[in-house]
Write an enzyme that holds these catalytic residues in place. Sequence first.
Site, mmCIF file in Angstrom:
data_model
loop_
_atom_site.group_PDB
_atom_site.id
_atom_site.type_symbol
_atom_site.label_atom_id
_atom_site.label_comp_id
_atom_site.label_asym_id
_atom_site.label_seq_id
_atom_site.Cartn_x
_atom_site.Cartn_y
_atom_site.Cartn_z
ATOM 1 N N ASP A 246 29.450 38.996 39.807
ATOM 2 C CA ASP A 246 30.445 38.267 39.017
ATOM 3 C C ASP A 246 29.917 38.011 37.606
ATOM 4 O OD1 ASP A 246 32.236 36.361 37.964
ATOM 5 O OD2 ASP A 246 32.717 35.628 39.969
ATOM 6 N N HIS A 337 41.589 43.404 40.079
ATOM 7 C CA HIS A 337 41.118 42.379 39.153
ATOM 8 C C HIS A 337 40.492 43.016 37.907
ATOM 9 C CE1 HIS A 337 39.640 38.421 37.990
ATOM 10 N NE2 HIS A 337 38.454 38.954 37.778
#
Lengths: 428, 428
Positions: A246, A337
């Site tokens: 991330d 995403h």
Amino acid sequence: MPVDQHSADQRGVDRRDVLVGGLSALGGLAAGAAGGVGVARSGAAPAPAGSGPGAGSGSEADHATTVELAGSQRRPFHGEHQPGIMDAPQAHGVWVAMDLVPGADVTALQRLMRIWTQDVAQLMAGRAPYADFEPELTATTASLTVTVGIGPRVLGLRGVTATRPTWLQPLPAFPQIDRLDPRWSGGDVLLQICADSPITVSHAQWVLTKEARTIATVRWVQRGFRQGHAVTRPGETMRNLFGQVDGTVNPVPGRDDAVVWCGPSAPRWLQGGTTMVLRRIAMDLETWEEADPLTRDTSLGRRQRDGSPLTGRAETDAPDVAATDRLGLPVIDEFSHVRRSLPHEKGLTDRFLRRPYSYDDPPDPGRLTNAGLLFVAYQAELEQYLSVQRRLAEADLLNTWTTPIGSAVFAIPRGCREGEVLAQDLWA
Amino acid sequence: MPVDQHSADQRGVDRRDVLVGGLSALGGLAAGAAGGVGVARSGAAPAPAGSGPGAGSGSEADHATTVELAGSQRRPFHGEHQPGIMDAPQAHGVWVAMDLVPGADVTALQRLMRIWTQDVAQLMAGRAPYADFEPELTATTASLTVTVGIGPRVLGLRGVTATRPTWLQPLPAFPQIDRLDPRWSGGDVLLQICADSPITVSHAQWVLTKEARTIATVRWVQRGFRQGHAVTRPGETMRNLFGQVDGTVNPVPGRDDAVVWCGPSAPRWLQGGTTMVLRRIAMDLETWEEADPLTRDTSLGRRQRDGSPLTGRAETDAPDVAATDRLGLPVIDEFSHVRRSLPHEKGLTDRFLRRPYSYDDPPDPGRLTNAGLLFVAYQAELEQYLSVQRRLAEADLLNTWTTPIGSAVFAIPRGCREGEVLAQDLWA
């Protein structure tokens, strides 16, 4: 209550001298250690904490020297920008929003900012502030940074001369995804406190909130963590609690400064400052559990295993959104995403800095978990963030498992030079 | 969902080989690194994480090697005792109490213990358990330990053949000090999960609680921390959020094993096991703030500055409770925490192992803080703890600022050998 500041100062200085002296005598590392403090500010990884003298012998003395370095690492408070933004994220962080007491005016704000300016400078240097009665906890700086933010209501205080930027207000609603809880939203002033030791974070939080208590009350507190200090390689991208790498694509200090720091077109108090969004995003581990590896990787557009884009081999490979498979279908799903969040423009218009932390709080009755992400984003103009957030709210496969439950926006004033007070341009 | 366990295994092994090989080639540290895993179990500090090869050059490669070691450190699961008790406390911990579902009998208990035995062994070895869909998080072991406890109600389950020890019940009330909240008290089974990375703790918590979900529900979750990993010297006593050195006098592995581990007089399932008390102790920073240094040191009987007893110079000096000042008054106040908690007997009768963690949760509305200590105590017989707790409840100056708000008692079964199941003597 008298606090012997002189002796605290002396202790800090002596300790540092001993350290640097010891290293320099033994391995010529003094330059490296000192450099660490400097480069941290520019976003590079902290100085090596692990290359102490006497490597190979494995004696306890070696280890002691090494870990002492980690606890006593410091970052500079004074500078063009506030710390805790483009520098390397520490292992632990807390975000505290406070509301000014009713009737507070510019005098109250000035008093608060003077106290915090003084105390933050002291804490980050490992010196006990005036009303710090646990100076032993302050001595462990562990790369402490404190970042102060200004919420919308402050610009309306009697005596504040700066005008409120139009963007400084709660984010527009994203009804497709938002389930906001007021207890994680809003706030007049913000403290972001990060360090590589959770006790350092707690102690700084206590000192700074108690010093503010006649001027402001605590509205909410959110604590987060990344990998523990010295657990992963410096510079290694963190993983969130879904297991995903991330934060791969992030502005690089120096090259991408204009993405983050407000330029000459901003009001004076924000030139060198930035805008901050904190979104509390619940991540439903209980339903994520039901997603098979293919679904997971498709939804993200990257492989969970190593963070590589589905069109590449390494984490840092640029996603190729034009690539198609043998059937002519996009390899990276158009609702993934990565596809939805990837900058559309060459310039700055839809890029921003992410500095996220995970949270994992006690679950509500009947539930197994209460986990998620403190999504912290910095950008020169809020619109950089909003343009991406709008796309993600419209469609992002990850929305199946994530829910924004808190939202706050703060202006981060420019950094302080010696003798200046945080946010002083608001009333000057 | 298929999980490629073989490849996870391979990855773990390869990674370790590379590390040890690299170290051994460069600095002869391999023996030290391997020793760290072994000695950790006996309570010694973990192996040096910071004495990598090439000390003095300060290059990034050195640092990478060093931190890799911290993330991949492992402790053994199989052994005479469960891990996570007398070994060196890791930086982060979570305690999860679960209640068995209505109607659960010995079959349900057996199933739960079989799952946890298998999963804990895998997690501690850095290998993904059967239903672990984030094996990337499992790979970072960070000295993970999981300790399983048995609450009072389990001994009454249909089919459980062992009889309940009389002490296995909620602690007697201490009405002078207790303000217990049921949401932090009791529980049928307990998981204590500790590691040097908070993400490792969270991930193990998730895997183990979800695997239990058809058999048990979460009753409470309490998370705590000590100094961050590699922040202080190994073996250095932690400080709590009052700033006090906390845990100086503690049993030494080897010499004081009998203080902690149940001997031959205990039921078979507890021989090599222990008894555990978890007290959630709120620490009122807002009133502690008002105590001046003299009051603080007098109440504790030790100096906050360095943890030394008021009659000594160093933290490890034994308090001299007979010493008097020029006026003939005791130097260590007779109601001080140290005086009241000091063992009265030469033997084991009032000694126990403390393995405390701090907590710092979001404050209730109108408050500044919500901090305290997860006071975790281990002792062969519960009475060892109770004899001290009774004295402290009667009188302890520190009670002015501390309040027990949660209380739970668990039996910790002996450790598992290969092929055994945790707590199997309960039904065998």
